[in-house]
Design a protein around this motif. Structure first.
Motif, PDB file in Angstrom:
ATOM      1  N   HIS A 173       0.813  -1.216   0.000  1.00  0.00           N
ATOM      2  CA  HIS A 173       0.000   0.000   0.000  1.00  0.00           C
ATOM      3  C   HIS A 173       0.847   1.267   0.000  1.00  0.00           C
ATOM      4  CE1 HIS A 173      -2.812  -3.091   1.516  1.00  0.00           C
ATOM      5  NE2 HIS A 173      -3.744  -2.343   0.956  1.00  0.00           N
ATOM      6  N   ASN A 174       2.154   1.084  -0.130  1.00  0.00           N
ATOM      7  CA  ASN A 174       3.071   2.229  -0.137  1.00  0.00           C
ATOM      8  C   ASN A 174       2.872   3.098   1.111  1.00  0.00           C
ATOM      9  OD1 ASN A 174       5.187   3.669  -1.295  1.00  0.00           O
ATOM     10  ND2 ASN A 174       3.816   5.106  -2.334  1.00  0.00           N
ATOM     11  N   ASP A 175       2.678   2.423   2.252  1.00  0.00           N
ATOM     12  CA  ASP A 175       2.417   3.125   3.502  1.00  0.00           C
ATOM     13  C   ASP A 175       3.695   3.703   4.094  1.00  0.00           C
ATOM     14  OD1 ASP A 175      -0.235   2.500   3.405  1.00  0.00           O
ATOM     15  OD2 ASP A 175      -0.094   0.762   4.740  1.00  0.00           O
ATOM     16  N   ASP A 176       3.495   4.726   4.907  1.00  0.00           N
ATOM     17  CA  ASP A 176       4.576   5.236   5.739  1.00  0.00           C
ATOM     18  C   ASP A 176       4.789   4.224   6.870  1.00  0.00           C
ATOM     19  OD1 ASP A 176       6.272   6.557   7.428  1.00  0.00           O
ATOM     20  OD2 ASP A 176       5.102   8.408   7.526  1.00  0.00           O
ATOM     21  N   PHE A 177       6.037   3.805   7.094  1.00  0.00           N
ATOM     22  CA  PHE A 177       6.296   2.796   8.125  1.00  0.00           C
ATOM     23  C   PHE A 177       6.178   3.361   9.532  1.00  0.00           C
ATOM     24  CE2 PHE A 177       8.438   0.611   4.594  1.00  0.00           C
ATOM     25  CZ  PHE A 177       7.904  -0.661   4.758  1.00  0.00           C
ATOM     26  N   THR A 178       6.054   4.683   9.656  1.00  0.00           N
ATOM     27  CA  THR A 178       6.028   5.296  10.981  1.00  0.00           C
ATOM     28  C   THR A 178       4.912   4.731  11.846  1.00  0.00           C
ATOM     29  OG1 THR A 178       6.920   7.338  10.045  1.00  0.00           O
ATOM     30  CG2 THR A 178       5.941   7.485  12.228  1.00  0.00           C
ATOM     31  N   ASN A 179       3.721   4.560  11.284  1.00  0.00           N
ATOM     32  CA  ASN A 179       2.601   4.040  12.070  1.00  0.00           C
ATOM     33  C   ASN A 179       2.890   2.639  12.599  1.00  0.00           C
ATOM     34  OD1 ASN A 179       0.996   6.318  11.793  1.00  0.00           O
ATOM     35  ND2 ASN A 179       0.057   5.587   9.898  1.00  0.00           N
ATOM     36  N   TYR A 180       3.516   1.824  11.774  1.00  0.00           N
ATOM     37  CA  TYR A 180       3.851   0.465  12.198  1.00  0.00           C
ATOM     38  C   TYR A 180       4.894   0.492  13.318  1.00  0.00           C
ATOM     39  CZ  TYR A 180       1.432  -0.880   7.917  1.00  0.00           C
ATOM     40  OH  TYR A 180       0.483  -1.055   6.938  1.00  0.00           O
ATOM     41  N   LEU A 181       5.829   1.421  13.211  1.00  0.00           N
ATOM     42  CA  LEU A 181       6.862   1.539  14.239  1.00  0.00           C
ATOM     43  C   LEU A 181       6.275   2.066  15.548  1.00  0.00           C
ATOM     44  CD1 LEU A 181       9.776   2.903  12.029  1.00  0.00           C
ATOM     45  CD2 LEU A 181       9.647   0.649  13.120  1.00  0.00           C
ATOM     46  N   HIS A 182       5.304   2.972  15.455  1.00  0.00           N
ATOM     47  CA  HIS A 182       4.615   3.434  16.658  1.00  0.00           C
ATOM     48  C   HIS A 182       3.939   2.261  17.360  1.00  0.00           C
ATOM     49  CE1 HIS A 182       4.916   7.782  17.053  1.00  0.00           C
ATOM     50  NE2 HIS A 182       4.838   7.897  15.732  1.00  0.00           N
ATOM     51  N   ASN A 183       3.253   1.433  16.603  1.00  0.00           N
ATOM     52  CA  ASN A 183       2.596   0.252  17.175  1.00  0.00           C
ATOM     53  C   ASN A 183       3.610  -0.668  17.828  1.00  0.00           C
ATOM     54  OD1 ASN A 183       0.067   1.071  16.316  1.00  0.00           O
ATOM     55  ND2 ASN A 183       0.139  -0.112  14.411  1.00  0.00           N
ATOM     56  N   GLN A 184       4.731  -0.876  17.141  1.00  0.00           N
ATOM     57  CA  GLN A 184       5.748  -1.776  17.659  1.00  0.00           C
ATOM     58  C   GLN A 184       6.362  -1.245  18.948  1.00  0.00           C
ATOM     59  OE1 GLN A 184       6.154  -4.665  16.804  1.00  0.00           O
ATOM     60  NE2 GLN A 184       8.172  -5.394  17.389  1.00  0.00           N
ATOM     61  N   ARG A 185       6.634   0.057  18.983  1.00  0.00           N
ATOM     62  CA  ARG A 185       7.197   0.645  20.205  1.00  0.00           C
ATOM     63  C   ARG A 185       6.239   0.463  21.376  1.00  0.00           C
ATOM     64  NH1 ARG A 185       8.934   6.848  20.199  1.00  0.00           N
ATOM     65  NH2 ARG A 185       6.740   7.068  19.581  1.00  0.00           N
ATOM     66  N   SER A 186       4.955   0.735  21.136  1.00  0.00           N
ATOM     67  CA  SER A 186       3.958   0.578  22.186  1.00  0.00           C
ATOM     68  C   SER A 186       3.928  -0.866  22.693  1.00  0.00           C
ATOM     69  CB  SER A 186       2.581   0.978  21.646  1.00  0.00           C
ATOM     70  OG  SER A 186       1.583   0.808  22.622  1.00  0.00           O
ATOM     71  N   TRP A 187       3.940  -1.814  21.761  1.00  0.00           N
ATOM     72  CA  TRP A 187       3.918  -3.231  22.134  1.00  0.00           C
ATOM     73  C   TRP A 187       5.177  -3.618  22.914  1.00  0.00           C
ATOM     74  CZ3 TRP A 187       7.097  -7.395  20.817  1.00  0.00           C
ATOM     75  CH2 TRP A 187       6.613  -8.654  21.186  1.00  0.00           C
ATOM     76  N   LEU A 188       6.327  -3.122  22.506  1.00  0.00           N
ATOM     77  CA  LEU A 188       7.582  -3.458  23.183  1.00  0.00           C
ATOM     78  C   LEU A 188       7.607  -2.934  24.617  1.00  0.00           C
ATOM     79  CD1 LEU A 188      10.127  -2.863  20.285  1.00  0.00           C
ATOM     80  CD2 LEU A 188       9.617  -5.053  21.385  1.00  0.00           C
ATOM     81  N   TYR A 189       7.072  -1.735  24.830  1.00  0.00           N
ATOM     82  CA  TYR A 189       7.007  -1.221  26.198  1.00  0.00           C
ATOM     83  C   TYR A 189       6.074  -2.079  27.044  1.00  0.00           C
ATOM     84  CZ  TYR A 189       9.820   3.022  25.836  1.00  0.00           C
ATOM     85  OH  TYR A 189      10.875   3.900  25.722  1.00  0.00           O
ATOM     86  N   GLU A 190       4.957  -2.513  26.466  1.00  0.00           N
ATOM     87  CA  GLU A 190       4.067  -3.414  27.199  1.00  0.00           C
ATOM     88  C   GLU A 190       4.788  -4.701  27.576  1.00  0.00           C
ATOM     89  OE1 GLU A 190       0.438  -4.221  25.186  1.00  0.00           O
ATOM     90  OE2 GLU A 190      -0.432  -2.246  25.580  1.00  0.00           O
ATOM     91  N   GLU A 191       5.542  -5.244  26.623  1.00  0.00           N
ATOM     92  CA  GLU A 191       6.313  -6.459  26.890  1.00  0.00           C
ATOM     93  C   GLU A 191       7.341  -6.227  27.997  1.00  0.00           C
ATOM     94  OE1 GLU A 191       6.391  -9.845  25.260  1.00  0.00           O
ATOM     95  OE2 GLU A 191       4.367  -9.038  25.312  1.00  0.00           O
ATOM     96  N   MET A 192       8.020  -5.081  27.945  1.00  0.00           N
ATOM     97  CA  MET A 192       9.020  -4.760  28.961  1.00  0.00           C
ATOM     98  C   MET A 192       8.392  -4.723  30.349  1.00  0.00           C
ATOM     99  SD  MET A 192      11.231  -1.259  29.416  1.00  0.00           S
ATOM    100  CE  MET A 192       9.791  -0.369  30.050  1.00  0.00           C
ATOM    101  N   LEU A 193       7.231  -4.078  30.446  1.00  0.00           N
ATOM    102  CA  LEU A 193       6.566  -3.983  31.740  1.00  0.00           C
ATOM    103  C   LEU A 193       6.081  -5.342  32.217  1.00  0.00           C
ATOM    104  CD1 LEU A 193       4.575  -0.675  31.182  1.00  0.00           C
ATOM    105  CD2 LEU A 193       6.543  -1.008  32.686  1.00  0.00           C
ATOM    106  N   GLN A 194       5.591  -6.163  31.291  1.00  0.00           N
ATOM    107  CA  GLN A 194       5.157  -7.504  31.672  1.00  0.00           C
ATOM    108  C   GLN A 194       6.335  -8.336  32.186  1.00  0.00           C
ATOM    109  OE1 GLN A 194       2.562  -9.818  29.234  1.00  0.00           O
ATOM    110  NE2 GLN A 194       1.371  -8.064  28.547  1.00  0.00           N
ATOM    111  N   ILE A 195       7.473  -8.202  31.547  1.00  0.00           N
ATOM    112  CA  ILE A 195       8.657  -8.930  32.015  1.00  0.00           C
ATOM    113  C   ILE A 195       9.044  -8.467  33.413  1.00  0.00           C
ATOM    114  CG2 ILE A 195      11.137  -9.245  31.625  1.00  0.00           C
ATOM    115  CD1 ILE A 195      10.486  -9.197  28.602  1.00  0.00           C
TER     116      ILE A 195
END
Length: 350
Positions: free
Chosen positions: A69-91
């Motif tokens: 879709h020729n998307d900007d990857f920024t949105n995907y990276l925002h999602n990934q950062r949010s998920w990684l912080y959740e993972e960090m807190l769960q750990i």
């Protein structure tokens, strides 16, 4: 044009990895007359991006969707950062629980205690990962600022809105060398007051569309997808934290977890300022509701019962038990300002 061996060497990867991404449909190089795959500069660039995104955990499915879709990857990276912080807190939560289990494992009745701890951990994980927006702020984002009316309603939650934001900004007493965080930032109305001072701000919100509007209004803002219970911030990253008209979307129990998250991300000598819908205590809540019911203002009653207006006394008690000094200022019966600071700082003057 490059052959697969040249591409693999150039990108520091293997031919097998490149073929894997071909099989997944992420790239589709043409074949020369001799049967060898030939890669254009554009395809090499795509491969470079794919390798980088895979390294930080994005799935091939997400990458393919963005490329198709020729998307900007920024949105995907925002999602990934949010998920990684959740993972960090769960750990972290899990490690803390393991430590507690080790402590009780030498005592009698340890099996029951350990099971209780496991249940607590499970409940905490569910809180951090399963919070959902019941009010669909994505749909409200485009017209949100236009719909903030400070007058003209029988029950107006935005009465004193501008005054509350101005006072929240003033009470922080931010200095140029500090960095602030606005949680539940929405379209960035409170964030903007600090940006006007040249103070760098992180705007956190669970609504992508709200953050999009915030970024359009204030391009210098560091926007981050996240929410109160799982802040996309490192420990002690913020010199001060602000929030307006957002905390009342959490239950009282979840509010305390939110305060703990703020405490984690707030630096030494830091402070928190919250302008939000709340009552002084449970008795005050009952009194205000009775007053609206007696006057026949069902709109007010329904609005209050639809959300989770805070018990101000409970928030103050949590902060005081965790080493903060607290100051409160009421604007009206439902809108209050709270200032909490770690004990080294001065409480602001009225």
């Amino acid at each position: 044009m490059m052959k697969i061996t040249e591409v693999a060497k150039k990108l520091g990867t293997t031919q097998r990895t490149i073929r894997f991404y071909e099989e997944k449909g992420l790239i589709a190089p043409k074949k020369a007359s001799n049967g060898y795959r030939i890669y254009t500069e554009e395809e090499v660039g795509d491969l470079r991006t794919i390798l980088a995104l895979r390294e930080v955990g994005l799935s091939t499915k997400e990458i393919k969707k963005a490329l198709d879709h020729n998307d900007d990857f920024t949105n995907y990276l925002h999602n990934q950062r949010s998920w990684l912080y959740e993972e960090m807190l769960q750990i972290r939560d899990t490690v803390a629980t393991v430590e507690r289990m080790i402590e009780v494992s030498r005592r009698e009745e340890e099996e029951e205690s350990m099971m209780d701890m496991a249940r607590e951990l499970k409940a905490l994980k569910e809180k951090r990962t399963n919070w959902r927006d019941r009010w669909n702020f994505d749909e409200q984002a485009e017209d949100y600022d236009d719909n903030i009316k400070t007058t003209g309603y029988r029950f107006n939650v935005h009465e004193h809105y501008n005054e509350a934001l101005s006072k929240a900004h003033a009470w922080v007493e931010a200095s140029a060398e500090e960095r602030g965080v606005d949680i539940g930032a929405g379209t960035g109305n409170l964030t903007g007051l600090f940006l006007q001072q040249g103070i760098p701000m992180v705007a956190v919100d669970q609504s992508k569309e709200m953050l999009k509007v915030c970024a359009e209004k204030h391009p210098q803002t560091d926007t981050r997808l996240g929410h109160f219970l799982s802040l996309p911030l490192n420990d002690k990253e913020a010199d001060f934290i602000v929030s307006s008209y957002a905390l009342h979307h959490l239950t009282d129990e979840d509010k305390e977890l939110a305060l703990a998250e703020m405490d984690r991300t707030l630096g030494d000598n830091g402070r928190v300022v919250i302008a939000d819908l709340m009552f002084r205590d449970d008795s005050h809540r009952k009194s205000v509701l009775e007053s609206y019911q007696e006057s026949g203002n069902e709109e007010a009653v329904e609005a209050i019962e639809d959300e989770y207006y805070a018990d101000r006394s409970r928030l103050i008690r949590w902060w005081e038990e965790h080493g903060y000094k607290v100051e409160a200022h009421p604007f009206n019966s439902i809108l209050h300002l709270l200032y909490a600071e770690k004990v080294e700082r001065r409480i602001p003057n009225e």
